[in-house]
Design a protein around this motif. Structure first.
Motif, short mmCIF file in Angstrom:
data_model
loop_
_atom_site.label_atom_id
_atom_site.label_comp_id
_atom_site.label_asym_id
_atom_site.label_seq_id
_atom_site.Cartn_x
_atom_site.Cartn_y
_atom_site.Cartn_z
N UNK A 188 7.59 -2.57 -9.71
CA UNK A 188 8.61 -1.56 -9.43
C UNK A 188 9.61 -2.07 -8.40
N UNK A 189 9.09 -2.77 -7.39
CA UNK A 189 9.97 -3.35 -6.37
C UNK A 189 10.91 -4.40 -6.99
N UNK A 190 10.34 -5.24 -7.85
CA UNK A 190 11.13 -6.31 -8.47
C UNK A 190 12.24 -5.76 -9.36
N UNK A 191 11.95 -4.71 -10.08
CA UNK A 191 12.90 -4.19 -11.06
C UNK A 191 13.88 -3.16 -10.51
N UNK A 192 13.65 -2.69 -9.30
CA UNK A 192 14.55 -1.66 -8.77
C UNK A 192 15.07 -2.03 -7.39
N UNK A 193 14.26 -1.84 -6.36
CA UNK A 193 14.73 -1.97 -4.98
C UNK A 193 15.14 -3.40 -4.62
N UNK A 211 0.82 -1.22 0.00
CA UNK A 211 0.00 0.00 0.00
C UNK A 211 0.85 1.27 0.00
N UNK A 212 2.16 1.15 0.31
CA UNK A 212 3.04 2.33 0.27
C UNK A 212 3.20 2.78 -1.17
N UNK A 213 3.00 4.05 -1.39
CA UNK A 213 3.09 4.59 -2.76
C UNK A 213 4.50 4.46 -3.30
N UNK A 214 5.46 4.73 -2.48
CA UNK A 214 6.87 4.59 -2.90
C UNK A 214 7.69 4.18 -1.69
N UNK A 215 8.87 3.64 -1.96
CA UNK A 215 9.78 3.26 -0.88
C UNK A 215 10.76 4.41 -0.64
N UNK A 268 -5.27 -2.09 -1.59
CA UNK A 268 -5.09 -1.52 -2.94
C UNK A 268 -5.80 -2.42 -3.94
N UNK A 269 -6.02 -1.87 -5.11
CA UNK A 269 -6.59 -2.67 -6.19
C UNK A 269 -5.54 -3.63 -6.72
N UNK A 270 -5.99 -4.67 -7.39
CA UNK A 270 -5.06 -5.67 -7.93
C UNK A 270 -4.08 -5.02 -8.91
N UNK A 271 -4.59 -4.13 -9.76
CA UNK A 271 -3.74 -3.49 -10.77
C UNK A 271 -2.69 -2.60 -10.11
N UNK A 272 -3.12 -1.83 -9.11
CA UNK A 272 -2.17 -0.95 -8.42
C UNK A 272 -1.11 -1.78 -7.70
N UNK A 273 -1.55 -2.85 -7.05
CA UNK A 273 -0.61 -3.71 -6.34
C UNK A 273 0.41 -4.34 -7.27
N UNK A 274 -0.06 -4.81 -8.44
CA UNK A 274 0.85 -5.44 -9.42
C UNK A 274 1.87 -4.43 -9.94
N UNK A 275 1.41 -3.21 -10.16
CA UNK A 275 2.32 -2.18 -10.68
C UNK A 275 3.41 -1.85 -9.65
N UNK A 276 3.01 -1.74 -8.39
CA UNK A 276 3.99 -1.44 -7.35
C UNK A 276 4.94 -2.63 -7.12
N UNK A 277 4.39 -3.82 -7.22
CA UNK A 277 5.23 -5.01 -7.06
C UNK A 277 6.28 -5.08 -8.16
#
Length: 374
Positions: free
Chosen positions: A140-145, A92-96, A129-138
């Motif tokens: 971002x986590x996978x590809x960066x942090x 649910x965090x918008x960004x890390x 969060x919605x499924x789409x929002x959660x997938x998008x944030x996930x």
């Protein structure tokens, strides 16, 4: 592990069913100390370790790391090792940013690269969060942090808040056959005898504390200027708001200083022990010097006494020599004895020697040896 509010205690309560576990429903910390919770699963005894987040509202990040490192040291010395590490993060965090980033940096150094294959990066709060929002944030986590950790063997999974979802995560750890792992901070502080401040995690934490302290001090200076301006303009509402913000920043600075003290606590203890050891060695050295000085004085005194005795003997001998020089040498002859078995400790004079002494040629007797005393 994970920041405050990530769902660590919720995960453990969900899978164990233990209602004694306190769960927070806001960003206030509920887990203030490291706690262990047992659970039996398919004949196996499993223990979950619940830890406070590095952004704990009651303790500084340095204090949390100190407590965590001490716990890991003690368990490692008792040969109790970890089988896996779950690192929880709110989807649910918008960004890390901020504390989450600091937490992640310290976590990676605490584990070390060799233990990252035992780590599962778990996203939580999917119901927020919605499924789409959660997938998008996930993504971002996978590809960066989390990219670097994934490349070292860490896995990424979702915790949907159900017991079956939690069991699925634990089963993956149990079935991986990776066995137990020793974290980098355990090797550094136990095997290599490093202090927390010198460990990899400790160095990262110190860097973050320095940055955070500098930022808050800068904020405090700006707040002072804004307060002066608000006071000049008689803006009471702004003044009150700035005073509240100043109080918050002041408390944060105090927390950071407590963290610095916690990080350096062991070092100060070692310095005190070294100082005590140095003082004992200095005292022992001074006592040894005193003993040596006492021995030297005693030897010097004995040497002087010996010199005095020798000088006295010399004078006595000198007196005897002078007396002998003034009087003619006289010999007192003892009557000769039959010497077959007598005077074994004295010097014997052979007859051949006596023949060359004219003054003794009149000595006669049936013995072949004579005793002379003068």
């Amino acid at each position: 592990m994970g920041v405050t509010g990530a769902g660590k205690s919720t995960f453990i309560q969900t899978i164990t069913g233990d209602k004694r576990i306190t769960i927070g429903h806001n960003l206030e910390s509920c887990t203030q100390d490291i706690q262990s919770w047992p659970w039996k699963y398919k004949g196996m005894n499993i223990t979950f370790i619940d830890t406070p987040g590095f952004n704990d509202t009651n303790k500084s990040e340095g204090e949390i790391l100190r407590e965590l490192s001490d716990w890991l040291m003690n368990t490692y010395q008792q040969d109790a090792k970890l089988s896996g590490i779950l690192y929880l993060h709110r989807i649910s965090d918008i960004r890390m940013e901020g504390s989450a980033l600091r937490n992640l940096r310290v976590f990676k150094k605490l584990c070390g690269e060799d233990s990252l294959q035992h780590v599962i990066l778990v996203t939580t709060h999917w119901g927020s969060v919605s499924e789409a929002t959660g997938k998008a944030r996930e993504k971002e986590l996978l590809n960066s942090y989390w990219r670097g950790m994934r490349e070292k063997g860490s896995k990424v999974r979702q915790f949907k808040g159900t017991k079956s979802s939690a069991i699925e995560l634990i089963s993956e750890l149990l079935n991986s056959k990776l066995g137990e792992t020793t974290l980098q901070i355990q090797r550094e502080m136990v095997d290599q005898k490093k202090d927390l401040a010198d460990s990899s995690a400790g160095k990262v934490m110190n860097e973050e504390i320095v940055k955070l302290k500098a930022q808050y001090e800068k904020d405090m200076e700006e707040l002072r200027k804004s307060l002066e301006l608000a006071l000049e303009e008689k803006d009471e509402i702004l003044f009150v708001a700035l005073e509240q913000e100043k109080e918050r920043v002041t408390q944060e600075i105090k927390r950071i200083r407590k963290g610095e003290e916690a990080m350096m606590l062991k070092l100060r203890e070692q310095q005190f022990q070294l100082e005590q050891q140095r003082w004992k060695q200095q005292k022992a050295f001074e006592e040894q010097q005193q003993r040596l000085e006492q021995q030297r004085l005693e030897q010097e005194k004995a040497f002087k006494q010996q010199q005095q005795r020798l000088e006295q003997q010399r004078r006595q001998l000198e007196q005897q020599r002078q007396q002998l020089g003034q009087q003619p040498l006289e010999y007192q002859w003892l009557e000769h004895q039959w010497l077959d078995h007598q005077w074994p400790e004295h010097q014997w004079l052979e007859p051949q020697w006596l023949e060359h002494q004219p003054q003794w040629r009149n000595i006669s007797g049936r013995s072949t040896r004579y005793f002379l005393n003068h």
